[in-house]
Write a protein that holds these residues in place. Structure first.
Motif, mmCIF file in Angstrom:
data_model
loop_
_atom_site.group_PDB
_atom_site.id
_atom_site.type_symbol
_atom_site.label_atom_id
_atom_site.label_comp_id
_atom_site.label_asym_id
_atom_site.label_seq_id
_atom_site.Cartn_x
_atom_site.Cartn_y
_atom_site.Cartn_z
ATOM 1 N N GLU A 234 19.089 4.653 -30.900
ATOM 2 C CA GLU A 234 18.588 4.528 -29.540
ATOM 3 C C GLU A 234 17.493 4.454 -29.675
ATOM 4 N N GLY A 235 16.699 3.863 -28.996
ATOM 5 C CA GLY A 235 15.112 2.961 -28.751
ATOM 6 C C GLY A 235 14.947 2.468 -29.564
ATOM 7 N N ALA A 236 15.915 1.139 -30.564
ATOM 8 C CA ALA A 236 15.965 0.705 -31.747
ATOM 9 C C ALA A 236 15.903 -0.994 -30.538
ATOM 10 N N PRO A 237 14.611 -1.424 -31.187
ATOM 11 C CA PRO A 237 14.269 -3.126 -30.784
ATOM 12 C C PRO A 237 15.449 -3.871 -30.398
ATOM 13 N N ILE A 238 15.596 -4.990 -29.718
ATOM 14 C CA ILE A 238 16.750 -6.010 -29.559
ATOM 15 C C ILE A 238 16.171 -7.402 -29.579
ATOM 16 N N PHE A 239 16.529 -8.108 -30.325
ATOM 17 C CA PHE A 239 16.515 -9.340 -31.005
ATOM 18 C C PHE A 239 17.632 -10.274 -30.468
ATOM 19 N N PRO A 240 16.740 -11.112 -29.033
ATOM 20 C CA PRO A 240 18.038 -11.900 -28.132
ATOM 21 C C PRO A 240 17.956 -12.964 -29.606
ATOM 22 N N VAL A 241 18.478 -13.614 -30.193
ATOM 23 C CA VAL A 241 18.788 -14.703 -30.825
ATOM 24 C C VAL A 241 20.047 -16.111 -30.871
ATOM 25 N N SER A 242 19.686 -16.874 -30.985
ATOM 26 C CA SER A 242 20.480 -17.437 -31.156
ATOM 27 C C SER A 242 20.456 -18.626 -32.484
ATOM 28 N N SER A 243 21.833 -18.512 -33.278
ATOM 29 C CA SER A 243 21.884 -19.317 -34.266
ATOM 30 C C SER A 243 22.465 -20.450 -34.235
ATOM 31 N N SER A 244 22.953 -20.976 -33.718
ATOM 32 C CA SER A 244 23.049 -22.776 -32.763
ATOM 33 C C SER A 244 21.973 -23.054 -32.725
ATOM 34 N N THR A 245 20.625 -22.249 -31.613
ATOM 35 C CA THR A 245 19.178 -23.333 -31.696
ATOM 36 C C THR A 245 18.376 -22.686 -32.766
ATOM 37 N N GLY A 246 19.033 -21.713 -33.366
ATOM 38 C CA GLY A 246 17.358 -20.596 -34.140
ATOM 39 C C GLY A 246 16.573 -20.458 -33.082
ATOM 40 N N GLN A 247 17.364 -20.420 -31.937
ATOM 41 C CA GLN A 247 16.224 -19.146 -30.794
ATOM 42 C C GLN A 247 16.048 -17.888 -31.517
ATOM 43 N N GLY A 248 14.892 -16.913 -31.889
ATOM 44 C CA GLY A 248 15.092 -16.088 -31.803
ATOM 45 C C GLY A 248 14.637 -15.369 -33.187
ATOM 46 N N ILE A 249 15.327 -16.579 -34.416
ATOM 47 C CA ILE A 249 15.250 -16.644 -35.844
ATOM 48 C C ILE A 249 13.813 -15.727 -36.379
ATOM 49 N N PRO A 250 13.282 -17.058 -35.970
ATOM 50 C CA PRO A 250 11.933 -16.474 -36.641
ATOM 51 C C PRO A 250 11.676 -14.796 -36.574
ATOM 52 N N ALA A 251 11.249 -14.946 -35.609
ATOM 53 C CA ALA A 251 10.949 -13.475 -34.964
ATOM 54 C C ALA A 251 12.050 -12.426 -35.838
ATOM 55 N N LEU A 252 13.100 -12.539 -35.713
ATOM 56 C CA LEU A 252 14.024 -11.496 -36.591
ATOM 57 C C LEU A 252 13.969 -11.457 -37.368
ATOM 58 N N ARG A 253 13.318 -12.245 -38.819
ATOM 59 C CA ARG A 253 13.704 -12.435 -39.854
ATOM 60 C C ARG A 253 12.344 -11.618 -40.209
ATOM 61 N N GLU A 254 11.359 -11.688 -39.523
ATOM 62 C CA GLU A 254 9.773 -11.313 -39.626
ATOM 63 C C GLU A 254 10.040 -9.481 -39.646
ATOM 64 N N HIS A 255 10.698 -9.415 -38.606
ATOM 65 C CA HIS A 255 11.202 -8.031 -37.742
ATOM 66 C C HIS A 255 11.879 -7.616 -39.390
ATOM 67 N N ILE A 256 12.738 -7.984 -39.895
ATOM 68 C CA ILE A 256 13.534 -7.872 -41.082
ATOM 69 C C ILE A 256 12.598 -7.265 -42.318
ATOM 70 N N LEU A 257 11.317 -8.021 -42.680
ATOM 71 C CA LEU A 257 10.601 -8.286 -43.663
ATOM 72 C C LEU A 257 10.078 -6.899 -43.698
ATOM 73 N N ALA A 258 9.436 -6.667 -41.985
ATOM 74 C CA ALA A 258 8.169 -5.561 -41.717
ATOM 75 C C ALA A 258 8.684 -3.632 -41.637
ATOM 76 N N CYS A 259 10.571 -4.035 -41.638
ATOM 77 C CA CYS A 259 11.846 -2.992 -41.778
ATOM 78 C C CYS A 259 11.983 -2.797 -43.139
ATOM 79 N N ALA A 260 11.681 -3.623 -44.117
ATOM 80 C CA ALA A 260 12.244 -3.290 -45.243
ATOM 81 C C ALA A 260 10.952 -2.557 -46.590
ATOM 82 N N SER A 261 9.791 -3.402 -45.431
ATOM 83 C CA SER A 261 8.310 -2.760 -45.986
ATOM 84 C C SER A 261 8.244 -1.472 -45.275
ATOM 85 N N SER A 262 8.799 -0.362 -44.185
ATOM 86 C CA SER A 262 7.934 0.614 -43.907
ATOM 87 C C SER A 262 9.277 1.685 -44.291
ATOM 88 N N LEU A 263 10.473 1.103 -44.449
ATOM 89 C CA LEU A 263 11.338 2.342 -44.825
ATOM 90 C C LEU A 263 11.175 2.768 -46.130
#
Length: 647
Positions: free
Chosen positions: A141-170
């Motif tokens: 609940e309240g978790a961020p939602i990342f709109p992405v497209s694996s075909s066009t690459g839309q949103g992939i950089p932002a998603l990757r950045e969030h994954i790394l930030a999340c991993a660093s803060s766990l």
């Protein structure tokens, strides 16, 4: 810190394509997966992190037929990426996967809204609102939602950045440091032999370590290790790992086995679990219901047994026993998932309260107290409680529940889920406070002091009962004394109990046995008279003993009543039993033996005729005396004669 990101979501929502877009790694390795376009088995990838670490990613299948594979892959996951296709929205396996993640104790994650290139802006906004509503009341609940497209690459950089930030803060992992690697894949690699893969869920392992597969305790060695396709000397908790194992074939190992160090995990067919029935379950869980049980990568059939109810309603929780069709190994605090047989779906999950449970019998007067203490264990293990009480209450409770045999240090680790160092510190503290006893230092065996005192009382009760039954016996053989209460206890512990009872002055060594310190051999008034008359009859008879039946007949006493009195007279060395029904006074025996020694000073051997010459007795007494001297190792028979051995 090593971490694992897991995917979750419905079939064909783009989990594998998204992982490929993030990492460049295609997780679909099977020919059938590529032909059918769906994920069947678990897939693995990784993302480089700042500082040189690699974040492992587990890609799980989304088809309802492969949920068991999804559960296996979710073991050891630290945070989850819930994948939802923008063109379809929330679907059945979206719900089930999220429920499974919740049951497995995953508390961190986010949503990837895929295939956004296939919908317009208005639809995308509606789907996001629907997803937010779906997540309400869940750990996302309240978790961020990342709109992405694996075909066009839309949103992939932002998603990757969030994954790394999340991993660093766990937050860092806490708890057990027992090395455990649940096997999720076994295969042969040419030139290397058998290789297994899995996620290290606790502890660490180094190249060359002695290991084994549980259940079954199949011994092996870590010939070599790989992490994300690179050879390493060590892997630790939170890392994906491939282990080249020594001395085993592929057929010896199966998904669900756990790689560990010897004698650190203990198989059982019963677990006690804090069970929670999902609100979405179609019906209550009934008493003795059979379910598919999932723990780490292992699956087996199990039967649910309740203690305080006949059913568990959707949304409710309780303590329950799970009885398995095969051996299972686990650690306190592990999570598990239950799936119904029909319809095949996830209905419940739980947390292990005891992977080595005590026997719980309703006739036991302490039954309810044990249940109450077991029910409290999860509370005692809560981080905030451990911080306030140093984990002592959990260790104290687990040791108390381990029963009259206590537990080893390794078993206590399994029963508490604590690190070896923290547990040892707590046990030593409890020992200093008189609450725990280490009864075998080399084996690091522990028992609660109250349990140890209960064993001493059981020993004393046994001694009292035997003394009451045989009041004329001055002492008790240790075998008879330990019968019953010590039947299933290690001999070393039994010895420690007997030593403690003697040290406290409660038991006293007497001859070859033990007796209660308060026990004194006494005769009732009629037995005192009987003892005196029997002794007088034999002393006055000299070298020609009386016929015992005649003596008892004159006294009006039966042989059964006289037996304990005769036994006591022999133990007091006042009478000597030569054979059944034939007794001599001790003085008469000494006189006979003196005459025999004098004979052998002038003769090499002694036969019946020689003994008759010495004693002047009839043959029936002479034969009995010769056999008695043989038994006492005074003489040794050679042919029809005896030679002197001395005494």
């Amino acid at each position: 810190m090593a971490l694992i990101l897991g995917t979750a979501g419905h079939i064909d929502h783009g989990k594998t394509s998204l992982v490929r877009a993030l990492t460049g790694i295609d997780c679909d390795r099977l020919e059938e997966e590529k032909r059918r376009g769906i994920t069947i088995e678990l897939g693995f990838a990784w993302v480089p992190m700042p500082g040189g670490e690699r974040l492992g990613i587990v890609d799980v299948p989304g088809h309802e037929r492969f949920v068991k594979n999804m559960v296996a892959g979710a073991a050891g996951v630290d945070f989850v990426m819930l994948v939802i296709a923008a063109d379809e929205g929330v679907m059945p396996q979206t719900r089930e996967h999220l429920e499974i993640c919740s049951l497995l104790g995953i508390r961190h994650g986010f949503v990837a809204l895929t295939k956004v290139d296939m919908v317009d802006a208005d639809w995308l906004e509606l789907v996001q609102e629907d997803v937010r509503a779906f997540l309400q009341g869940t750990f996302l609940e309240g978790a961020p939602i990342f709109p992405v497209s694996s075909s066009t690459g839309q949103g992939i950089p932002a998603l990757r950045e969030h994954i790394l930030a999340c991993a660093s803060s766990l937050p860092p992992r806490h708890g057990s440091d027992i090395f455990r690697l649940p096997v999720d894949r076994v295969f042969t690699l040419k030139g290397h032999g058998t290789v297994i893969t899995g996620t290290v869920i606790s502890g660490a392992v180094s190249e060359g370590d002695e290991l084994c597969f549980m259940p079954g305790a199949l011994p092996t060695r870590a010939r070599s290790l790989q992490r994300h396709s690179s050879s390493v000397e060590m892997v630790r908790a939170g890392e994906r790992c491939a282990v080249n194992v020594q001395g085993l074939e592929v057929t010896d190992i199966h998904r669900g086995n756990t790689l560990c160090r010897p004698d650190t995990l203990f198989p059982s067919r019963r677990w006690l679990v804090r069970l929670h029935c999902l609100k979405s379950a179609p019906r209550p869980l009934r008493q003795r219901t059979e379910v598919h049980f999932h723990h780490a990568t292992q699956e087996c059939a199990a039967r649910v047994v309740f203690f305080d109810r006949d059913r568990l309603a959707p949304g409710d929780s309780c303590l329950a026993e799970l009885r398995f069709s095969s051996d299972m190994v686990g650690v306190f605090g592990d999570h598990c998932v239950l799936r119904a047989y029909s319809p095949l779906r996830t209905v419940a999950g739980g947390t292990i309260v005891s992977p080595l449970p005590p026997l719980l019998r309703r006739k036991d007067p302490d039954f309810q107290n044990k249940l109450d203490l077991l029910a409290r264990l999860p509370e005692l293990a809560a981080p905030e409680y451990v911080t306030a009480h140093s984990g002592l209450d959990l260790t104290r409770a687990a040791l108390s529940l381990s029963g009259s045999a206590g537990a080893s240090h390794n078993q206590m680790q399994v029963l508490t889920g604590q690190s070896a160092a923290a547990l040892q510190k707590q046990l030593v503290h409890l020992s200093s406070q008189g609450e725990a006893i280490c009864w075998h230092k080399e084996g690091r065996m522990w028992i609660a002091s109250l349990q140890f005192e209960a064993l001493i009382r059981a020993c004393l009760d046994r001694a009292a009962a035997l003394h009451a039954k045989n009041p004329l016996k001055p002492s008790l053989p240790s075998g008879a004394l330990c019968a019953g209460w010590a039947a299933k206890l290690p001999q070393r512990l039994v010895t420690r109990v007997l030593e403690a009872a003697q040290k406290k002055g409660l038991l006293v060594a007497e001859g070859d046995g033990l007796r209660l310190a308060s026990h004194k051999v006494t005769l009732a008034s009629d037995q005192e008279g009987l003892s005196r008359k029997l002794l007088e009859a034999h002393v006055s008879a000299g070298l020609t003993p009386p016929n015992l039946k005649d003596v008892l007949g004159e006294l009006g006493v039966g042989s059964k009543e006289a037996a304990p009195v005769l036994r006591l007279l022999c133990e007091q060395k006042k009478l000597v039993r030569v054979r059944d029904g034939l007794y001599y006074s001790n003085e008469a025996v000494e006189e006979i033996l003196d005459k025999v020694r004098q004979w052998f000073s002038d003769h090499e051997d002694l036969d019946v005729g020689g003994l008759k010459e010495i004693l002047g007795l009839s043959r029936k007494y002479l034969i009995a005396l010769l056999e008695f001297m043989d038994r006492e190792k005074i003489t040794v028979r050679v042919g029809d004669a005896r030679q002197y051995r001395g005494r």
